[in-house]
Design an enzyme around this catalytic site. Structure first.
Site, mmCIF file in Angstrom:
data_model
loop_
_atom_site.group_PDB
_atom_site.id
_atom_site.type_symbol
_atom_site.label_atom_id
_atom_site.label_comp_id
_atom_site.label_asym_id
_atom_site.label_seq_id
_atom_site.Cartn_x
_atom_site.Cartn_y
_atom_site.Cartn_z
ATOM 1 N N THR A 1 0.881 -1.168 0.000
ATOM 2 C CA THR A 1 0.000 0.000 0.000
ATOM 3 C C THR A 1 0.917 1.216 0.000
ATOM 4 O O THR A 1 1.696 1.413 0.923
ATOM 5 C CB THR A 1 -0.915 0.006 1.233
ATOM 6 O OG1 THR A 1 -1.773 -1.135 1.152
ATOM 7 C CG2 THR A 1 -1.758 1.274 1.274
ATOM 8 N N LYS B 1 -7.378 1.395 -2.618
ATOM 9 C CA LYS B 1 -6.943 0.931 -1.300
ATOM 10 C C LYS B 1 -7.153 2.026 -0.255
ATOM 11 O O LYS B 1 -7.473 1.749 0.904
ATOM 12 C CB LYS B 1 -5.468 0.493 -1.353
ATOM 13 C CG LYS B 1 -4.885 0.016 -0.011
ATOM 14 C CD LYS B 1 -5.540 -1.283 0.487
ATOM 15 C CE LYS B 1 -5.154 -1.585 1.933
ATOM 16 N NZ LYS B 1 -3.940 -2.370 2.107
ATOM 17 N N LYS C 1 0.554 5.020 8.445
ATOM 18 C CA LYS C 1 1.132 5.413 7.149
ATOM 19 C C LYS C 1 0.012 5.538 6.104
ATOM 20 O O LYS C 1 -0.058 6.534 5.369
ATOM 21 C CB LYS C 1 2.149 4.356 6.701
ATOM 22 C CG LYS C 1 2.537 4.434 5.220
ATOM 23 C CD LYS C 1 2.998 3.101 4.635
ATOM 24 C CE LYS C 1 1.887 2.104 4.469
ATOM 25 N NZ LYS C 1 2.232 0.981 3.580
#
Length: 293
Positions: A97, A172, A240
């Site tokens: 990701t 995502k 993150k």
């Protein structure tokens, strides 16, 4: 023709994914920063590469599943990176990701060398990786997606082509945004159940089947109640992801107050020393605060 696959990054997710490719009969070359992490795969027949460049030279398809966008950049770019060292016509699939803009940069740079790049982040956690049931969201050229479809089919069940380079990463982000506030909801429902003197497992039986149902409620709530905070997905990686999503939203002039709150709560959790716990450790904020009263 036997397809040689290179796999870079053998963490919680990567290791299981690499196993599934080996079991499906692909010949596998692996590289990871800590060689010990590869030992069980090497015992099963995977081949070790000393460097990213040497892995790149041996494979038709290279899959990366690393930690942060900075790791992705280090693996893909430069003289020792994947793009410079794979053969023309090879496929590069980043399943980390990462940022949509980095996915676009990889795609453009690879294209100049006659190499196909796909961004294909996944959802489904450690369980999905083990069982080969991940959700895979893919960006890049549709022809490249179709060419790699049989590989995706070994790793996941719900495989959707989302559009041009970067579209997989954007999708995502939608996934992580939906999970962020849902995780708060799951923790608050359980904390309320316990405060009200209910049997939280019985409560789960009722609410996880109805309109409140979610993956986190079914898979992570039982771990919360059992006091199991081991990572299926790390708190530090979730933070993150939320940072990437908030930065992208800001760029699009979109306000996401729920996401901002979740990020703040998770950063406090990391500050309590939980950055290497699983995302379900958010529950500790509620139970620890309860004990503190």
């Amino acid at each position: 023709m036997k397809v040689n696959i290179g796999f870079i990054g053998l963490g919680v997710m990567g290791k299981s994914m690499a196993y599934n490719l080996l079991r499906a009969g692909y010949s596998l070359v692996v590289y990871t920063r800590t060689k010990e992490k590869a030992s069980s795969l090497l015992a099963e027949g995977a081949v070790w590469a000393e460097t990213v460049a040497s892995l790149a030279k041996q494979v038709d398809v290279a899959i990366t599943m690393v930690g942060y966008p900075s790791d992705v950049e280090a693996v893909y770019f430069g003289e020792a990176g994947l793009i410079e060292n794979v053969r023309v016509g090879a496929y590069l699939i980043d399943m980390t990701t990462s940022t949509p803009s980095l996915a676009e940069k990889i795609y453009e740079t690879a294209k100049k060398r006659g190499v196909f790049a796909l961004d294909a982040p996944v959802s489904g956690g450690d369980v999905g990786a083990k069982n080969g049931t991940l959700t895979i969201m893919v960006g890049g050229d549709e022809t490249a997606f179709q060419a790699c479809r049989s590989i995706f089919a070994v790793l996941g069940k719900n495989i959707v082509y989302q559009g041009k380079a970067g579209a997989g990463q954007h999708t995502k982000m939608c996934n992580q945004i939906a999970i962020a506030t849902n995780m708060i909801g799951v923790c608050e429902a359980l904390a309320y159940a316990q405060k009200a003197g209910l049997d939280p497992l019985k409560v789960l039986e009722s609410i996880s089947q109805g309109a409140a149902g979610s993956w986190s409620l079914s898979n992570l709530a039982p771990r919360m109640l059992a006091g199991n905070f081991a990572p299926g997905f790390y708190v530090k990686h979730f933070i993150k992801d939320m940072k990437i999503a908030l930065a992208e939203a800001e760029r699009m002039n979109l306000q996401l107050p729920g996401l901002a709150l979740a990020k703040e709560m998770y950063e406090q959790l990391a500050g309590m020393g939980e950055e290497n716990s699983g995302t379900q450790a958010l529950y500790k904020r509620y139970v620890n605060e309860r004990h503190a009263h």
